[in-house]
Design a protein around this motif. Structure first.
Motif, PDB file in Angstrom:
ATOM      1  N   HIS A  79       0.828  -1.195   0.000  1.00  0.00           N
ATOM      2  CA  HIS A  79       0.000   0.000   0.000  1.00  0.00           C
ATOM      3  C   HIS A  79       0.869   1.254   0.000  1.00  0.00           C
ATOM      4  O   HIS A  79       1.822   1.348   0.764  1.00  0.00           O
ATOM      5  CB  HIS A  79      -0.876  -0.069   1.265  1.00  0.00           C
ATOM      6  N   SER A  80       0.544   2.175  -0.885  1.00  0.00           N
ATOM      7  CA  SER A  80       1.223   3.476  -0.862  1.00  0.00           C
ATOM      8  C   SER A  80       0.166   4.567  -0.908  1.00  0.00           C
ATOM      9  O   SER A  80      -0.902   4.390  -1.479  1.00  0.00           O
ATOM     10  CB  SER A  80       2.196   3.610  -2.037  1.00  0.00           C
ATOM     11  N   ASP A  81       0.473   5.666  -0.259  1.00  0.00           N
ATOM     12  CA  ASP A  81      -0.445   6.794  -0.207  1.00  0.00           C
ATOM     13  C   ASP A  81       0.337   8.046   0.137  1.00  0.00           C
ATOM     14  O   ASP A  81       1.542   7.976   0.430  1.00  0.00           O
ATOM     15  CB  ASP A  81      -1.530   6.566   0.855  1.00  0.00           C
ATOM     16  N   TRP A  82      -0.365   9.171   0.136  1.00  0.00           N
ATOM     17  CA  TRP A  82       0.271  10.435   0.482  1.00  0.00           C
ATOM     18  C   TRP A  82       0.302  10.567   1.995  1.00  0.00           C
ATOM     19  O   TRP A  82      -0.710  10.384   2.661  1.00  0.00           O
ATOM     20  CB  TRP A  82      -0.472  11.604  -0.161  1.00  0.00           C
ATOM     21  N   PRO A  83       1.463  10.872   2.572  1.00  0.00           N
ATOM     22  CA  PRO A  83       1.557  10.996   4.026  1.00  0.00           C
ATOM     23  C   PRO A  83       0.990  12.323   4.526  1.00  0.00           C
ATOM     24  O   PRO A  83       0.854  13.281   3.766  1.00  0.00           O
ATOM     25  CB  PRO A  83       3.063  10.936   4.280  1.00  0.00           C
ATOM     26  N   ARG A  84       0.676  12.359   5.799  1.00  0.00           N
ATOM     27  CA  ARG A  84       0.228  13.606   6.422  1.00  0.00           C
ATOM     28  C   ARG A  84       1.421  14.549   6.519  1.00  0.00           C
ATOM     29  O   ARG A  84       2.499  14.165   6.976  1.00  0.00           O
ATOM     30  CB  ARG A  84      -0.333  13.341   7.811  1.00  0.00           C
ATOM     31  N   THR A  85       1.215  15.753   6.042  1.00  0.00           N
ATOM     32  CA  THR A  85       2.228  16.808   6.117  1.00  0.00           C
ATOM     33  C   THR A  85       1.518  18.119   6.429  1.00  0.00           C
ATOM     34  O   THR A  85       0.286  18.168   6.483  1.00  0.00           O
ATOM     35  CB  THR A  85       2.981  16.966   4.774  1.00  0.00           C
ATOM     36  N   GLU A  90      -4.759  15.907   5.617  1.00  0.00           N
ATOM     37  CA  GLU A  90      -5.628  14.734   5.480  1.00  0.00           C
ATOM     38  C   GLU A  90      -4.838  13.480   5.128  1.00  0.00           C
ATOM     39  O   GLU A  90      -5.410  12.401   4.998  1.00  0.00           O
ATOM     40  CB  GLU A  90      -6.695  14.985   4.406  1.00  0.00           C
ATOM     41  N   GLY A  91      -3.534  13.617   4.951  1.00  0.00           N
ATOM     42  CA  GLY A  91      -2.703  12.485   4.554  1.00  0.00           C
ATOM     43  C   GLY A  91      -2.619  11.410   5.626  1.00  0.00           C
ATOM     44  O   GLY A  91      -3.106  11.558   6.746  1.00  0.00           O
ATOM     45  N   LEU A  92      -1.987  10.334   5.280  1.00  0.00           N
ATOM     46  CA  LEU A  92      -1.909   9.139   6.112  1.00  0.00           C
ATOM     47  C   LEU A  92      -0.744   9.207   7.090  1.00  0.00           C
ATOM     48  O   LEU A  92       0.341   9.661   6.754  1.00  0.00           O
ATOM     49  CB  LEU A  92      -1.731   7.924   5.198  1.00  0.00           C
ATOM     50  N   THR A  93      -0.979   8.734   8.308  1.00  0.00           N
ATOM     51  CA  THR A  93       0.104   8.585   9.283  1.00  0.00           C
ATOM     52  C   THR A  93       0.445   7.099   9.412  1.00  0.00           C
ATOM     53  O   THR A  93      -0.375   6.236   9.080  1.00  0.00           O
ATOM     54  CB  THR A  93      -0.297   9.116  10.672  1.00  0.00           C
ATOM     55  N   GLU A  94       1.629   6.815   9.900  1.00  0.00           N
ATOM     56  CA  GLU A  94       2.041   5.420  10.099  1.00  0.00           C
ATOM     57  C   GLU A  94       1.117   4.736  11.100  1.00  0.00           C
ATOM     58  O   GLU A  94       0.720   3.584  10.901  1.00  0.00           O
ATOM     59  CB  GLU A  94       3.496   5.380  10.544  1.00  0.00           C
TER      60      GLU A  94
END
Length: 137
Positions: A79-85, A90-94
């Motif tokens: 799975h890959s996605d845009w991280p929260r920055t 709204e990006g993904l956190t670990e």
């Protein structure tokens, strides 16, 4: 996107690869429900690139449980996605990804943010790998 994958499958004559596009949390058609049930425990690999973060939050549990069900024991979700920055709150956190994987009944192998050069620009990308434990169906 599915059409592009299907074209590659045909061009390479891969007889053991199939592409599907389903709203896993809300399967309304009986044929889709039947197909999902038929696929249960038969999928070796799921690749979800920039997909899970676009699923409505209320649909995530059902979607992830469906993904976990169709994986074989030992099967892998990449799975890959845009991280929260700062720019993408709204990006993904670990932590969130690890909860998602656990929701699907998967064991987390890796959940991290990496840097990639995309079109000459450094970009952060979340990459996760989770595996369905052996002896689970």
């Amino acid at each position: 996107m599915v059409e592009q994958v299907e074209a590659k499958i045909r061009a390479r004559e891969w007889s053991n690869v199939q592409a599907y596009c389903l709203a896993l949390a809300h399967l309304k058609e009986q044929s889709d429900q039947d197909m999902l049930q038929e696929m249960e425990g038969k999928v070796d690999l799921i690749v979800a690139s920039s997909v899970l973060s676009f699923i409505p939050r209320e649909d995530l549990p059902g979607t992830l449980k469906a993904l976990g069900k169709i994986l074989k024991s030992g099967g892998t979700l990449c799975h890959s996605d845009w991280p929260r920055t700062e720019k993408n709150p709204e990006g993904l956190t670990e932590d969130a990804a690890m909860k998602w994987y656990e929701m699907a009944g998967l064991t987390v192998k890796s959940a991290t943010v990496i840097s990639m050069n995309m079109m000459g620009e450094e970009q952060s990308v979340f990459v996760g790998v989770a595996v369905k434990p052996w002896n689970e169906r």
